[in-house]
Scaffold this motif. Sequence first.
Motif, PDB file in Angstrom:
ATOM      1  N   GLU A  62       0.844  -1.202   0.000  1.00  0.00           N
ATOM      2  CA  GLU A  62       0.000   0.000   0.000  1.00  0.00           C
ATOM      3  C   GLU A  62       0.881   1.253   0.000  1.00  0.00           C
ATOM      4  O   GLU A  62       0.639   2.213  -0.712  1.00  0.00           O
ATOM      5  CB  GLU A  62      -0.903   0.020   1.250  1.00  0.00           C
ATOM      6  N   GLU A  63       1.978   1.185   0.799  1.00  0.00           N
ATOM      7  CA  GLU A  63       2.864   2.349   0.935  1.00  0.00           C
ATOM      8  C   GLU A  63       3.672   2.551  -0.357  1.00  0.00           C
ATOM      9  O   GLU A  63       3.801   3.658  -0.865  1.00  0.00           O
ATOM     10  CB  GLU A  63       3.814   2.117   2.118  1.00  0.00           C
ATOM     11  N   THR A  64       4.153   1.433  -0.927  1.00  0.00           N
ATOM     12  CA  THR A  64       4.992   1.520  -2.146  1.00  0.00           C
ATOM     13  C   THR A  64       4.222   2.196  -3.264  1.00  0.00           C
ATOM     14  O   THR A  64       4.766   2.979  -4.032  1.00  0.00           O
ATOM     15  CB  THR A  64       5.418   0.094  -2.578  1.00  0.00           C
ATOM     16  N   LYS A  65       2.900   1.927  -3.305  1.00  0.00           N
ATOM     17  CA  LYS A  65       2.066   2.459  -4.386  1.00  0.00           C
ATOM     18  C   LYS A  65       2.024   3.979  -4.383  1.00  0.00           C
ATOM     19  O   LYS A  65       1.726   4.590  -5.396  1.00  0.00           O
ATOM     20  CB  LYS A  65       0.624   1.927  -4.239  1.00  0.00           C
ATOM     21  N   MET A  66       2.348   4.572  -3.218  1.00  0.00           N
ATOM     22  CA  MET A  66       2.213   6.023  -3.124  1.00  0.00           C
ATOM     23  C   MET A  66       3.336   6.770  -3.832  1.00  0.00           C
ATOM     24  O   MET A  66       3.263   7.968  -4.066  1.00  0.00           O
ATOM     25  CB  MET A  66       2.166   6.467  -1.652  1.00  0.00           C
ATOM     26  N   TYR A  67       4.404   6.069  -4.166  1.00  0.00           N
ATOM     27  CA  TYR A  67       5.538   6.745  -4.812  1.00  0.00           C
ATOM     28  C   TYR A  67       5.330   6.796  -6.320  1.00  0.00           C
ATOM     29  O   TYR A  67       4.904   5.827  -6.918  1.00  0.00           O
ATOM     30  CB  TYR A  67       6.845   6.021  -4.478  1.00  0.00           C
ATOM     31  N   ARG A  68       5.712   7.957  -6.916  1.00  0.00           N
ATOM     32  CA  ARG A  68       5.616   8.061  -8.377  1.00  0.00           C
ATOM     33  C   ARG A  68       6.934   7.602  -8.998  1.00  0.00           C
ATOM     34  O   ARG A  68       7.652   8.332  -9.644  1.00  0.00           O
ATOM     35  CB  ARG A  68       5.308   9.517  -8.746  1.00  0.00           C
ATOM     36  N   TRP A  69       7.204   6.313  -8.795  1.00  0.00           N
ATOM     37  CA  TRP A  69       8.514   5.750  -9.169  1.00  0.00           C
ATOM     38  C   TRP A  69       8.690   5.687 -10.680  1.00  0.00           C
ATOM     39  O   TRP A  69       9.816   5.703 -11.173  1.00  0.00           O
ATOM     40  CB  TRP A  69       8.701   4.384  -8.534  1.00  0.00           C
ATOM     41  N   GLN A  70       7.583   5.678 -11.442  1.00  0.00           N
ATOM     42  CA  GLN A  70       7.725   5.569 -12.896  1.00  0.00           C
ATOM     43  C   GLN A  70       8.477   6.796 -13.445  1.00  0.00           C
ATOM     44  O   GLN A  70       9.114   6.710 -14.486  1.00  0.00           O
ATOM     45  CB  GLN A  70       6.351   5.499 -13.573  1.00  0.00           C
ATOM     46  N   ASP A  71       8.416   7.939 -12.684  1.00  0.00           N
ATOM     47  CA  ASP A  71       9.083   9.160 -13.172  1.00  0.00           C
ATOM     48  C   ASP A  71      10.512   9.270 -12.682  1.00  0.00           C
ATOM     49  O   ASP A  71      11.233  10.186 -13.053  1.00  0.00           O
ATOM     50  CB  ASP A  71       8.314  10.409 -12.676  1.00  0.00           C
ATOM     51  N   PHE A  72      10.969   8.319 -11.831  1.00  0.00           N
ATOM     52  CA  PHE A  72      12.337   8.455 -11.294  1.00  0.00           C
ATOM     53  C   PHE A  72      13.370   8.334 -12.404  1.00  0.00           C
ATOM     54  O   PHE A  72      13.152   7.614 -13.385  1.00  0.00           O
ATOM     55  CB  PHE A  72      12.597   7.365 -10.255  1.00  0.00           C
ATOM     56  N   GLN A  73      14.500   9.027 -12.245  1.00  0.00           N
ATOM     57  CA  GLN A  73      15.568   8.996 -13.253  1.00  0.00           C
ATOM     58  C   GLN A  73      16.374   7.702 -13.200  1.00  0.00           C
ATOM     59  O   GLN A  73      16.752   7.153 -14.213  1.00  0.00           O
ATOM     60  CB  GLN A  73      16.544  10.182 -13.009  1.00  0.00           C
ATOM     61  N   ASP A  74      16.626   7.200 -11.989  1.00  0.00           N
ATOM     62  CA  ASP A  74      17.563   6.088 -11.812  1.00  0.00           C
ATOM     63  C   ASP A  74      16.927   4.751 -12.213  1.00  0.00           C
ATOM     64  O   ASP A  74      15.913   4.338 -11.644  1.00  0.00           O
ATOM     65  CB  ASP A  74      18.000   6.045 -10.332  1.00  0.00           C
ATOM     66  N   PHE A  75      17.567   4.033 -13.185  1.00  0.00           N
ATOM     67  CA  PHE A  75      17.043   2.765 -13.718  1.00  0.00           C
ATOM     68  C   PHE A  75      16.867   1.736 -12.609  1.00  0.00           C
ATOM     69  O   PHE A  75      15.834   1.093 -12.481  1.00  0.00           O
ATOM     70  CB  PHE A  75      17.996   2.220 -14.788  1.00  0.00           C
ATOM     71  N   THR A  76      17.909   1.596 -11.784  1.00  0.00           N
ATOM     72  CA  THR A  76      17.877   0.555 -10.743  1.00  0.00           C
ATOM     73  C   THR A  76      16.755   0.826  -9.741  1.00  0.00           C
ATOM     74  O   THR A  76      16.050  -0.095  -9.328  1.00  0.00           O
ATOM     75  CB  THR A  76      19.238   0.498 -10.024  1.00  0.00           C
ATOM     76  N   LEU A  77      16.592   2.093  -9.390  1.00  0.00           N
ATOM     77  CA  LEU A  77      15.537   2.456  -8.442  1.00  0.00           C
ATOM     78  C   LEU A  77      14.162   2.111  -9.037  1.00  0.00           C
ATOM     79  O   LEU A  77      13.324   1.489  -8.401  1.00  0.00           O
ATOM     80  CB  LEU A  77      15.633   3.952  -8.165  1.00  0.00           C
ATOM     81  N   ARG A  78      13.955   2.485 -10.297  1.00  0.00           N
ATOM     82  CA  ARG A  78      12.678   2.179 -10.971  1.00  0.00           C
ATOM     83  C   ARG A  78      12.448   0.680 -10.984  1.00  0.00           C
ATOM     84  O   ARG A  78      11.352   0.182 -10.726  1.00  0.00           O
ATOM     85  CB  ARG A  78      12.685   2.715 -12.411  1.00  0.00           C
ATOM     86  N   ARG A  79      13.524  -0.083 -11.283  1.00  0.00           N
ATOM     87  CA  ARG A  79      13.372  -1.546 -11.381  1.00  0.00           C
ATOM     88  C   ARG A  79      13.014  -2.146 -10.023  1.00  0.00           C
ATOM     89  O   ARG A  79      12.196  -3.061  -9.924  1.00  0.00           O
ATOM     90  CB  ARG A  79      14.651  -2.167 -11.947  1.00  0.00           C
ATOM     91  N   MET A  80      13.611  -1.606  -8.943  1.00  0.00           N
ATOM     92  CA  MET A  80      13.295  -2.111  -7.594  1.00  0.00           C
ATOM     93  C   MET A  80      11.817  -1.824  -7.269  1.00  0.00           C
ATOM     94  O   MET A  80      11.095  -2.712  -6.818  1.00  0.00           O
ATOM     95  CB  MET A  80      14.188  -1.469  -6.544  1.00  0.00           C
ATOM     96  N   PHE A  81      11.381  -0.592  -7.571  1.00  0.00           N
ATOM     97  CA  PHE A  81       9.988  -0.243  -7.285  1.00  0.00           C
ATOM     98  C   PHE A  81       9.039  -1.115  -8.110  1.00  0.00           C
ATOM     99  O   PHE A  81       8.028  -1.600  -7.629  1.00  0.00           O
ATOM    100  CB  PHE A  81       9.731   1.231  -7.583  1.00  0.00           C
ATOM    101  N   LYS A  82       9.411  -1.329  -9.372  1.00  0.00           N
ATOM    102  CA  LYS A  82       8.552  -2.131 -10.263  1.00  0.00           C
ATOM    103  C   LYS A  82       8.349  -3.516  -9.678  1.00  0.00           C
ATOM    104  O   LYS A  82       7.231  -4.034  -9.603  1.00  0.00           O
ATOM    105  CB  LYS A  82       9.199  -2.233 -11.655  1.00  0.00           C
ATOM    106  N   LYS A  83       9.428  -4.116  -9.187  1.00  0.00           N
ATOM    107  CA  LYS A  83       9.318  -5.470  -8.610  1.00  0.00           C
ATOM    108  C   LYS A  83       8.504  -5.442  -7.311  1.00  0.00           C
ATOM    109  O   LYS A  83       7.676  -6.310  -7.078  1.00  0.00           O
ATOM    110  CB  LYS A  83      10.701  -6.065  -8.396  1.00  0.00           C
ATOM    111  N   TYR A  84       8.723  -4.418  -6.490  1.00  0.00           N
ATOM    112  CA  TYR A  84       7.970  -4.359  -5.231  1.00  0.00           C
ATOM    113  C   TYR A  84       6.505  -3.948  -5.447  1.00  0.00           C
ATOM    114  O   TYR A  84       5.670  -4.132  -4.566  1.00  0.00           O
ATOM    115  CB  TYR A  84       8.640  -3.413  -4.233  1.00  0.00           C
TER     116      TYR A  84
END
Length: 597
Positions: A62-84
């Motif tokens: 529920e908490e992870t969903k609150m982040y707008r990770w799709q707009d993040f610059q860092d590839f690795t960070l986006r990939r971690m959020f995508k998996k979580y």
Amino acid sequence: DLEALELEGREYIFQLDKATGQRKNKVGIYEWDYYSNITKENEEKWIQVRIEQSQQEKRAWEETKMYRWQDFQDFTLRRMFKKYSQLGVSALPDEKYKQLMQLVAGMESNYATAKICDYKDRTKCNLSLEPEITELFAKSQDPEELKHLWVEWHKEAGAKARHNFTEYVRLYNEAAKLNDYKNVADWWLSEYEVENFEQQLAKIWEDVKPLYQQLHAYVRKRLRDKYGDHVVSARGPIPAHLLGNMWAQTWSNVESFTRPYPDKKEIDITQAMKDQNYTTLKMFQMSDEFFRSLNLTAMPPKFWKNSIIEKPTDREIVCHASAWDFYDGEDFRIKMCTSINRENFKTVHHEMGHIQYYLLYSHLPVVFREGANPGFHEAVGDTIALSVSSPKHLRRVGLTTGDAEDEQTEINQLYKMGLDKIVFLPFAYTLDLFRYGVFRGSTTPEDYNCQYWKLRESLQGVEPPVNRTEEDFDAAAKYHVSANVEYARYYVSFIIQFQFHRALCQLAGEYVPEDLNKKLVDCDIYQSVAAGNTFANMLKMGSSKPWPDAMEVLTGQRSMKADGLLEYFRPLYEWLQAENQRTGEYIGWEPSKMQYC
Ligand SMILES: C=C(C[SeH])C(=O)N1CCC[C@H]1C(=O)O
Ligand SMILES: [Zn+2]
């Protein structure tokens, strides 16, 4: 601003990753306790911890969903959020989640504790799959005894799981929908992270089918020579109980009486292992030593301390071999009911390959501590085992005595390897083609067994030893169906391991195309640090990048292709075509006369 949000996101996701590692460690300990001591109490404790974990995962999600990770610059960070951002089976409401756990635990414990009666001594009714039934199946050349073992095992381990399996499909599909998949089949396929993966699986089968059909025709002829026309027909499917393996997934146990050049010495290391008083520990130490010879990682102290490598005599355990990562960077284990034979020597390398992968990516965030795709994890140990099973290596470790590498010995060697590797492909493909149909609803409980055997006949060219009905449920007589383990990973592994092996052999200077002194079949990468370092560079990536990037690091290729396997077996393919031509063997098979629909 975005910069600050991304920084906050990084803080959050690494904290979540740390908590996830602790959660997985705890669940792993309870799961290990249950799998290595099957009791109702241990099952309940394990399921209870799984429920707690799923509730914690739901809150985090529920908490992870609150982040707008799709707009993040860092590839690795986006990939971690995508998996979580994918919750998994924990998306089910608690009651359904618990039900699903209980259904799978029920099937798996049924499989692990199933016993049947001996053929010769009907009062002896304590035969388990490992080691008793497996050893009888490998050795017996009595079609009636093999039929008895086959029928009894499929009754105890297959038919008895039908009810649980039907419920499991319904609940597991509900979980798939809660994860925005149409069904479990699409969910399993999404793990391979490429759009047309299902088509890629079909293309691989088209590429290897001609080679398989030649091998099938040759083996059918040799079995007919041995058992007679009334047991093995000239143009029909091969009866599945005559191939040395309960599921006819590998046929190397019939090699001793079907190999192309019988007067050439048989390369059977089982006897040599017994003659040399091999112990199960020695088998693991030899595998560890091979990995270290490549400058890969030594097994840590906890591995030798906590692993179970022999079947206990005082309790029931899940004997099917498995490798475990406890996500704390120190605790890695294998659980295996090891027998002293060739097949288990390969399985030891297979399992040690899993541990090696765990060790090499243990520095990564927990969410990336998995195979680049599920097939990669199954391919590591097998790739090493391709070197270990070469005549050159077996001579090096004293498991065979020198036989000059003449043409006939080479064909015998490729034949023996083909009985494991070529034969396996249609079996593996069939198992998940069947389950894709089940999850998609095109196969219903009323025709589970009919569809299963239709696929096995049409792709593998085998038939059941006796007629089947919908009272049976033969698919669940295979561990992975009862244990809810996806199987396309092995189909992928048996293809990519030859792409890996070829690349490693070239790096080791062991294989030079067109150089008759540096043939692929003779390759043994033992002690090649050059090969080991490049292998490690791929494995250290875990799933931090899409798998084509990982494959490219080792092989220069970015896609799964049968070219490695076909190159390895080319001399055998040519020999089989000539031999089947010479004997006028019918290639392929006519419809079975057995009733199963
Ligand atoms: C050894 C394992 C544990 Se990951 C296994 O299940 N394998 C290894 C090869 C195919 C498959 C099987 O036994 O069906
Ligand atoms: Zn495996």
